[in-house]
Design an enzyme around this catalytic site. Structure first.
Site, PDB file in Angstrom:
ATOM      1  N   SER A   1      78.994  61.239  57.829  1.00 18.98           N
ATOM      2  CA  SER A   1      79.524  62.305  56.964  1.00 18.98           C
ATOM      3  C   SER A   1      79.345  61.927  55.499  1.00 18.98           C
ATOM      4  O   SER A   1      79.212  62.786  54.635  1.00 18.98           O
ATOM      5  CB  SER A   1      81.017  62.493  57.238  1.00 18.98           C
ATOM      6  OG  SER A   1      81.263  62.411  58.617  1.00 18.98           O
TER       7      SER A   1
ATOM      8  N   LEU B   1      70.931  44.848  61.795  1.00 23.95           N
ATOM      9  CA  LEU B   1      70.203  45.995  62.338  1.00 23.95           C
ATOM     10  C   LEU B   1      70.412  46.049  63.845  1.00 23.95           C
ATOM     11  O   LEU B   1      70.142  45.069  64.541  1.00 23.95           O
ATOM     12  CB  LEU B   1      68.703  45.861  62.027  1.00 23.95           C
ATOM     13  CG  LEU B   1      67.783  46.872  62.712  1.00 23.95           C
ATOM     14  CD1 LEU B   1      68.108  48.304  62.253  1.00 23.95           C
ATOM     15  CD2 LEU B   1      66.329  46.541  62.444  1.00 23.95           C
TER      16      LEU B   1
ATOM     17  N   ASP C   1      89.091  53.281  66.557  1.00 20.73           N
ATOM     18  CA  ASP C   1      88.184  54.376  66.937  1.00 20.73           C
ATOM     19  C   ASP C   1      87.078  53.854  67.850  1.00 20.73           C
ATOM     20  O   ASP C   1      85.906  54.195  67.684  1.00 20.73           O
ATOM     21  CB  ASP C   1      87.579  55.018  65.674  1.00 20.73           C
ATOM     22  CG  ASP C   1      86.987  56.399  65.972  1.00 20.73           C
ATOM     23  OD1 ASP C   1      86.197  56.898  65.142  1.00 20.73           O
ATOM     24  OD2 ASP C   1      87.277  56.960  67.055  1.00 20.73           O
TER      25      ASP C   1
END
Ligand code: ATP
Ligand code: SVQ
Length: 324
Positions: free
Chosen positions: A44, A114, A158
């Site tokens: 976002s 990564l 989360d």
């Protein structure tokens, strides 16, 4: 505060390496030190790009945040929480590591491990569901990482297959710590420091970052009952993840968030036929409304479902089972 870059401070820092040698490292990296590659994904408030360090050819993921957007959306607190949590979680293979932060006039940059094999959610969707061996392996890696987080006083809040990334060797890397909760440092508060009600260290869920509620399907009952998140909230999410890996769907899923929340609060879920009994027993001991009654991590590690799993470094050295 003047956000403009005050020139990439080329600070050198003396560090003693594992051989006791004093190493001088040029610590301040900047945009110019990297070749930016493909876009790995968008958030976002962020774009994540693959990038290569021009000095040592190492590959990283660089998360770029637009300052104006962050300020407009009032997300500065999340940026600082992400930085603070990642700075405390540097010694575990199952957690995305933060190497550097730097900024320029427009953007903030986080240089991260990564994870080039994408999200666990993507692999799960492709396969439909995991067999017991793969659920054991990936469940064990996630649990090992959660145990480390909790030992460092961090609650993720989360956890979900979307936030479990996979590196090139298909090992897990947990990410997305902007909404994590940092528990007050027991050492600090042990110094007789009296806790002022409403102060950041009283753990009260009064300010925005602390009143965060996770993703509907994985949110724990206590978070819905407006009480504080606790370490056991991550274990509720872990129970949902184990269920989902084997069943191919999360235990609490309804047409909308409100109905999903109702199912969670009334513990309304069932197991599909053929759900492995040991896994069922484990999930039933985690999806418990009262956080204090959920199986603690050490007991989860000794649970029958994880029989045969080699905990500790071995878990991260061996090749994962082939996902089929
Ligand atoms: N270290 C990483 N390596 C590889 N891909 C990554 C890495 N970090 C994030 N990504 C990918 O980039 C995308 C954006 O991640 P980012 O954490 O910036 O936002 P998000 O948390 O997914 O979204 P939101 O901010 O809305 O919650 C995600 O799809 C994620 O899979
Ligand atoms: O903690 C740090 O690593 C530095 C410290 C110095 C600094 O100014 N920043 C940026 C602070 C900040 C946060 C949000 C916005 Cl929108 C703008 C600046 C911090 C920063 C720089 C780059 C990337 C992330 C962060 Cl938090």
């Amino acid at each position: 505060e003047d956000w403009r870059e005050r020139g990439a401070a080329v600070g050198a820092r003396q560090e003693v390496d594992s051989n006791g040698q004093v190493q001088t490292r040029n610590v301040k990296k900047g945009v110019k030190d990297f070749n930016f590659g493909r876009t790995l994904g968008e958030g976002s408030y962020s774009t994540v790009l693959a990038a290569t360090d021009r000095q040592n050819q190492k590959e990283y993921a660089i998360k770029v945040l637009d300052k104006r957007h962050i300020i407009k959306e009032k997300k500065v607190k999340y940026v600082n929480i992400e930085r603070d949590t990642l700075n405390r979680l540097t010694e575990h293979p199952g957690i995305v590591r933060l190497y550097y932060t730097f900024q320029d006039e427009r953007s903030l940059y986080f240089v991260l491990d990564l994870a080039s094999s994408g999200e666990l959610l993507g692999v799960l969707k492709k396969l439909g569901s995991f067999d017991i061996e793969c659920t054991q392996f990936y469940g064990a890696q996630i649990l090992d990482s959660v145990a480390y987080m909790h030992s460092r006083g961090i609650i993720h809040r989360d956890l979900k297959p979307e936030n479990v990334l996979l590196d090139r060797n298909m090992h897990t890397k947990i990410t997305d710590f902007g909404t994590a909760k940092i528990l007050p440092d027991p050492a600090a508060s042990g110094s007789g420091l009296d806790v002022v009600p409403g102060s950041p260290i009283d753990g009260a869920d009064n300010d925005r970052a602390n009143s965060f509620v996770g993703t509907a399907e994985y949110v724990s009952p206590e978070l819905l009952n407006r009480s504080n998140a606790c370490k056991a909230s991550d274990l509720w999410a872990f129970g949902c993840i184990i269920y989902q890996l084997l069943a191919g769907r999360p235990p609490f899923k309804a047409a909308n968030e409100y109905l999903t929340f109702q199912k969670i609060l009334s513990l309304k879920y069932s197991f599909p036929d053929g759900f492995p009994p040991a896994a069922r027993d484990l999930v039933e001991r985690l999806l418990v409304l009262e956080p204090a009654n959920r199986l603690p991590i050490e007991h989860i590690k000794n649970h029958e479902f994880f029989d045969g799993v080699q905990w500790g470094r071995g878990l991260w050295r061996h090749n994962p089972p082939r996902l089929k």
